[in-house]
Design a protein around this motif. Structure first.
Motif, PDB file in Angstrom:
ATOM      1  N   PRO A  58      37.415  41.782  35.623  1.00 43.00           N
ATOM      2  CA  PRO A  58      36.271  42.468  36.220  1.00 43.00           C
ATOM      3  C   PRO A  58      35.095  42.631  35.272  1.00 43.00           C
ATOM      4  O   PRO A  58      33.962  42.777  35.700  1.00 43.00           O
ATOM      5  CB  PRO A  58      36.851  43.832  36.607  1.00 43.00           C
ATOM      6  CG  PRO A  58      38.002  44.036  35.690  1.00 43.00           C
ATOM      7  CD  PRO A  58      38.587  42.670  35.474  1.00 43.00           C
ATOM      8  N   GLY A  93      44.528  40.865  43.536  1.00 41.68           N
ATOM      9  CA  GLY A  93      44.307  42.070  42.764  1.00 41.68           C
ATOM     10  C   GLY A  93      44.743  42.010  41.328  1.00 41.68           C
ATOM     11  O   GLY A  93      44.321  42.847  40.520  1.00 41.68           O
ATOM     12  N   ARG A 150      40.546  39.445  39.403  1.00 39.56           N
ATOM     13  CA  ARG A 150      39.891  40.748  39.495  1.00 39.56           C
ATOM     14  C   ARG A 150      38.381  40.609  39.299  1.00 39.56           C
ATOM     15  O   ARG A 150      37.916  39.934  38.398  1.00 39.56           O
ATOM     16  CB  ARG A 150      40.447  41.698  38.435  1.00 39.56           C
ATOM     17  CG  ARG A 150      41.898  42.075  38.658  1.00 39.56           C
ATOM     18  CD  ARG A 150      42.376  43.031  37.579  1.00 39.56           C
ATOM     19  NE  ARG A 150      43.797  43.321  37.725  1.00 39.56           N
ATOM     20  CZ  ARG A 150      44.493  44.046  36.876  1.00 39.56           C
ATOM     21  NH1 ARG A 150      43.902  44.558  35.806  1.00 39.56           N
ATOM     22  NH2 ARG A 150      45.776  44.268  37.075  1.00 39.56           N
ATOM     23  N   SER A 157      36.960  43.239  46.626  1.00 39.96           N
ATOM     24  CA  SER A 157      37.114  44.586  46.058  1.00 39.96           C
ATOM     25  C   SER A 157      35.852  45.389  46.314  1.00 39.96           C
ATOM     26  O   SER A 157      35.901  46.597  46.583  1.00 39.96           O
ATOM     27  CB  SER A 157      37.390  44.518  44.555  1.00 39.96           C
ATOM     28  OG  SER A 157      38.642  43.926  44.287  1.00 39.96           O
ATOM     29  N   HIS A 189      47.456  45.413  43.438  1.00 42.21           N
ATOM     30  CA  HIS A 189      46.835  46.396  42.555  1.00 42.21           C
ATOM     31  C   HIS A 189      46.153  47.442  43.420  1.00 42.21           C
ATOM     32  O   HIS A 189      45.650  47.128  44.494  1.00 42.21           O
ATOM     33  CB  HIS A 189      45.822  45.720  41.618  1.00 42.21           C
ATOM     34  CG  HIS A 189      45.439  46.559  40.437  1.00 42.21           C
ATOM     35  ND1 HIS A 189      44.527  47.584  40.517  1.00 42.21           N
ATOM     36  CD2 HIS A 189      45.844  46.521  39.135  1.00 42.21           C
ATOM     37  CE1 HIS A 189      44.384  48.145  39.316  1.00 42.21           C
ATOM     38  NE2 HIS A 189      45.171  47.524  38.472  1.00 42.21           N
ATOM     39  N   TYR A 213      41.991  46.704  42.894  1.00 46.97           N
ATOM     40  CA  TYR A 213      41.398  45.385  43.101  1.00 46.97           C
ATOM     41  C   TYR A 213      42.040  44.711  44.309  1.00 46.97           C
ATOM     42  O   TYR A 213      43.245  44.768  44.513  1.00 46.97           O
ATOM     43  CB  TYR A 213      41.561  44.516  41.850  1.00 46.97           C
ATOM     44  CG  TYR A 213      40.955  45.138  40.625  1.00 46.97           C
ATOM     45  CD1 TYR A 213      39.574  45.149  40.444  1.00 46.97           C
ATOM     46  CD2 TYR A 213      41.759  45.742  39.661  1.00 46.97           C
ATOM     47  CE1 TYR A 213      39.014  45.743  39.331  1.00 46.97           C
ATOM     48  CE2 TYR A 213      41.205  46.334  38.538  1.00 46.97           C
ATOM     49  CZ  TYR A 213      39.826  46.332  38.375  1.00 46.97           C
ATOM     50  OH  TYR A 213      39.274  46.921  37.269  1.00 46.97           O
TER      51      TYR A 213
END
Length: 566
Positions: A59, A296, A300, A306, A432, A435
């Motif tokens: 991310p 996830g 990410r 997300s 996750h 995510y």
């Protein structure tokens, strides 16, 4: 497709030929001493990953583009320029960077969000040009054709959003030239025509092994979308509506896809398309022609689904599928009216229904008692697609209102949108909590039916029977029947079509394009909440139908000219 997307190591990219890189794009090369080798498979993986990721580390960290990495992704940047100013959704925090001008439709050439999308498209195309230039004649032609499709998809968004592009189809140090309007449309039409025979057969990759790769079905879907918008993109010089019908027929007649319609564990067929296991649920997969893969753990990003899941969630709402609820996006009343023409019919909580610090169980119980749950909204709308919420969850002492009033003050200024979810329809745990696993359906079969219906309408041929025996109205009703919509269309006209596009595809990153095609995005013919910057809406000038070229781009590249009145 997982085999491709989970590989994150890639070759360093140089910004060759795109002048904007120097001041705007700031593509970050990978040090070749740290990453000395790469495989062709890894490089192919990165081509697809440009649609769903923002960098090489997750991310945040080693971003493709400089600045706020979460804002730089393909899904998020395109979504924002297609949705945030329309009749579908509002952003709760108008003081966020460059948001208010997007909401109020008074952006300029210096708007950061207009620029971020431009940067992402340039970056992706640069990467594709490198792959195509280096691998043509070396790699199987179907794999090169896949990347040519991805390049065409990104050039399509240049055409749709900016009506022109800094055009290059080679990887060298030459400046890109400006290609616009009918010229860019014709290039895309020709390019897709050329690559389609080279790609795998329609539906060849609609399976667990290759889900997410582009086959001929994806190319046909893009071609149909391009053709449906032909008059817009060419200022009326080209009207390829029959071509749109022909490409829709190719997809439908292949019998490789079907609408997701069977309920699973209480989730409707429509809901399953936007859930965390839509990459392995056969019901969802059979409708999705081309997805952008998400996971996830392995993919990410704050810019993919997300973003859509987290931004529409408020902590305390029932059935929230993320632990990272951003409470940013909510429905405009104009979206609610597509399901409830009389907005007061929308089930909603009253002040006396609120509970101090309720548990999840208490929220669900009170919503059920008062008949204000999402299930109640769907039942009253008599349409599975009414995935909205006005219950007591996430209220924090205040009830949701259907409109913000004179000013946008927060996420309770409208109905919550619960269309995007990270839950799995099969009941398995999401990968996750923060995510999303939910793949983004870039093209799905419902679009093909509505495209064919609209193209027949624009040809004045709504009663012409297709190869499958369906007329334009049949196509619309076929989509509505999947949603168990009681108020089925009884005829085909502009209003029926534009409303159905909204009900079926809200929050999927296309609303602006549809409104432009119907002549409703600018002007005063159709007003919605905060259009033009006032609560009841006001007309705006037609040049806002397209976005400006970022100021630094025209400054740095003498080949690029500014769009009119910007």
């Amino acid at each position: 497709m997982k085999k491709i997307l989970i590989k994150t190591a890639m070759a360093g990219m140089l910004c060759m030929g795109f002048v904007s890189c120097a001041d705007e794009l700031n593509i970050k090369s990978v040090d070749p001493h740290n990453y000395p080798t790469y495989t062709v498979e890894g490089l192919l993986a990165k081509q697809y990953a440009t649609l769903g990721l923002t960098g090489q580390k997750g991310p945040a960290g080693i971003a493709d583009l400089s600045g706020d990495e979460g804002e730089s992704g393909f899904i998020r940047t395109v979504f924002n320029l297609q949705e945030l100013m329309t009749d579908e959704t509002l952003w709760a925090y108008q003081d966020n960077e460059a948001i208010a001008p997007i909401t109020h439709m008074n952006w300029t050439k210096d708007n950061a969000r207009v620029n971020w999308t431009y940067q992402r498209l340039i970056f992706n195309i640069t990467l594709y040009n490198q792959f195509i230039t280096e691998q043509t004649g070396k790699l199987e032609e179907d794999k090169v054709a896949e990347v040519r499709f991805l390049r065409a998809l990104n050039y399509y968004y240049f055409l749709d959003l900016y009506r022109k592009a800094p055009f290059k189809d080679t990887f060298d140090d030459s400046l890109p030239v400006e290609k616009s309007g009918v010229d860019l449309y014709n290039w895309l039409d020709t390019e897709l025509t050329n690559i389609e025979p080279l790609m795998a057969e329609v539906g060849a990759y609609n399976n667990s092994e290759n889900f997410g790769r582009a086959d001929r079905g994806a190319a046909y879907a893009l071609h149909a979308r391009l053709a449906l918008n032909s008059a817009v993109y060419t200022d009326g010089q080209v009207k390829d509506y029959q071509k749109a019908i022909d490409y829709c027929d190719k997809i439908i007649d292949s019998n490789k896809y079907d609408l997701c319609r069977n309920e699973k564990n209480g989730y409707s067929g429509y809901q399953q398309l936007f859930m965390g296991d839509n990459d392995k649920n056969p019901e969802a997969m059979k409708e999705i022609i081309f997805p952008i893969r998400q996971d996830g753990v392995k993919t990410r990003a704050y810019a993919g689904t997300s973003y859509l899941v987290n931004a529409t969630s408020i902590a305390g709402m029932p059935y929230v599928s993320t632990s990272d609820a951003w409470k940013c996006l909510f429905a405009r009343v104009d979206l609610v009216k597509k399901f409830f023409p009389n907005e007061e019919d929308m089930p909603k909580a009253e002040k006396e229904d609120l509970i101090n610090n309720p548990t999840k169980e208490q929220v669900i119980a009170k919503d059920n008692e008062k008949h204000i749950s999402t299930a109640d909204v769907i039942a009253k709308a008599k349409d599975d697609r009414a995935l909205l919420y006005m219950g007591i969850g996430g209220c924090d002492g205040k009830v949701r209102t259907l409109t913000p009033g004179d000013a946008i003050t927060g996420p309770l200024n409208g109905a919550s949108i619960v269309k995007w979810s990270n839950f799995h329809a099969d009941g398995e745990a999401q990968h996750h909590q923060n995510y999303s696993d939910t793949d983004f359906p870039m093209f799905r079969l419902a679009e093909i039916y509505l495209t064919r219906a609209e193209a027949k309408f624009r040809l004045g041929d709504v009663n012409k029977v297709g190869n499958d025996g369906k007329k334009a109205l049949d196509d619309i009703q076929y989509v509505q029947d999947r949603a168990h919509r009681k108020a089925r269309a009884t005829g085909v006209d502009d209003q029926t079509l534009i409303d159905e596009w909204c009900r079926e595809f809200y929050m999927e990153g296309r609303r602006r394009s549809d409104l432009v095609r119907f002549g409703l995005f600018t002007g005063s013919k159709y007003l919605w909440n905060f259009k033009g910057g006032v609560s009841n809406g006001s007309g705006i000038e037609s040049y806002y139908d397209i976005y400006p070229i970022p100021g630094n781009e025209t400054k740095n590249n003498p080949n690029m000219t500014q769009n009119p009145k910007y």
